[in-house]
Design an enzyme around this catalytic site. Sequence first.
Site, PDB file in Angstrom:
ATOM      1  N   LYS A   1     159.689 -89.883  92.528  1.00  0.00           N
ATOM      2  CA  LYS A   1     159.752 -91.152  93.256  1.00  0.00           C
ATOM      3  C   LYS A   1     161.192 -91.504  93.618  1.00  0.00           C
ATOM      4  O   LYS A   1     161.506 -91.820  94.773  1.00  0.00           O
ATOM      5  CB  LYS A   1     159.130 -92.270  92.418  1.00  0.00           C
ATOM      6  CG  LYS A   1     159.280 -93.659  93.038  1.00  0.00           C
ATOM      7  CD  LYS A   1     158.800 -94.727  92.087  1.00  0.00           C
ATOM      8  CE  LYS A   1     159.153 -96.117  92.584  1.00  0.00           C
ATOM      9  NZ  LYS A   1     158.758 -97.185  91.644  1.00  0.00           N
TER      10      LYS A   1
ATOM     11  N   ASP B   1     155.393 -95.470  95.773  1.00  0.00           N
ATOM     12  CA  ASP B   1     155.495 -96.475  94.714  1.00  0.00           C
ATOM     13  C   ASP B   1     154.080 -96.934  94.356  1.00  0.00           C
ATOM     14  O   ASP B   1     153.097 -96.319  94.770  1.00  0.00           O
ATOM     15  CB  ASP B   1     156.370 -97.649  95.170  1.00  0.00           C
ATOM     16  CG  ASP B   1     155.723 -98.459  96.292  1.00  0.00           C
ATOM     17  OD1 ASP B   1     154.654 -98.053  96.804  1.00  0.00           O
ATOM     18  OD2 ASP B   1     156.290 -99.507  96.660  1.00  0.00           O
TER      19      ASP B   1
END
Length: 215
Positions: A125, A143
């Site tokens: 991420k 996310d």
Amino acid sequence: MLTLPQVEEVYRILAQEMPGRTPGAKGPKGQPDAFRSCISCMLSAQSLDRNTAKASAALFALATTPQEMLELDDRAIAAAIKPCGLYNNKTRSIRRFCETLLAEHGGVVPETRQGLMSLPGIGRKCADIVLSFTFGKDVIAVDTHVHRVCNRTGLTRAKTADKTAAQLEERSPQWALHDGHFWLIQFGKRVCTARTPKCETCPISGLCEWYSGQA
């Protein structure tokens, strides 16, 4: 899971309905360079955005480069980042990150996912956020909003954010990668919300697997 033509149709609809990447977009962490973006991403783990912002501001008031960061003692770093929680663990991660960045990359943040993920404290991420917002790469960072939207609608079928990101990379048309993160996150915040999704007015309800199962 949606077929590839259906995936492309979802993106075409979202491209028309959502703002996409706005001029000057700095990303969720809003930092001016790759080093500070990486550090802020590390601080954001299990932290509210407002607490991450407080911790980042306090830390970067003390140091803005890996060399300066390593000149601080652990107590100073921990005190600065206390608002974001897990500050002792994050302090150790920040120190290891800076040491590795200097030792293996001369203090320069690498511009590849593999290079970024080789650094302590940087997962998929964070790597994708830095690639997209700092280096302008065509990458969909995943996310919580993006993960929820993709697996609720059928764009992907994955239990973790990292697996969602990998499936998106495989299943998304190339033209959608530049703005895909923005369309999906905006859609997740405005329409496909966590508790009460606005299915009745959703522009992609006709394609959504979750909605078809609820109808």
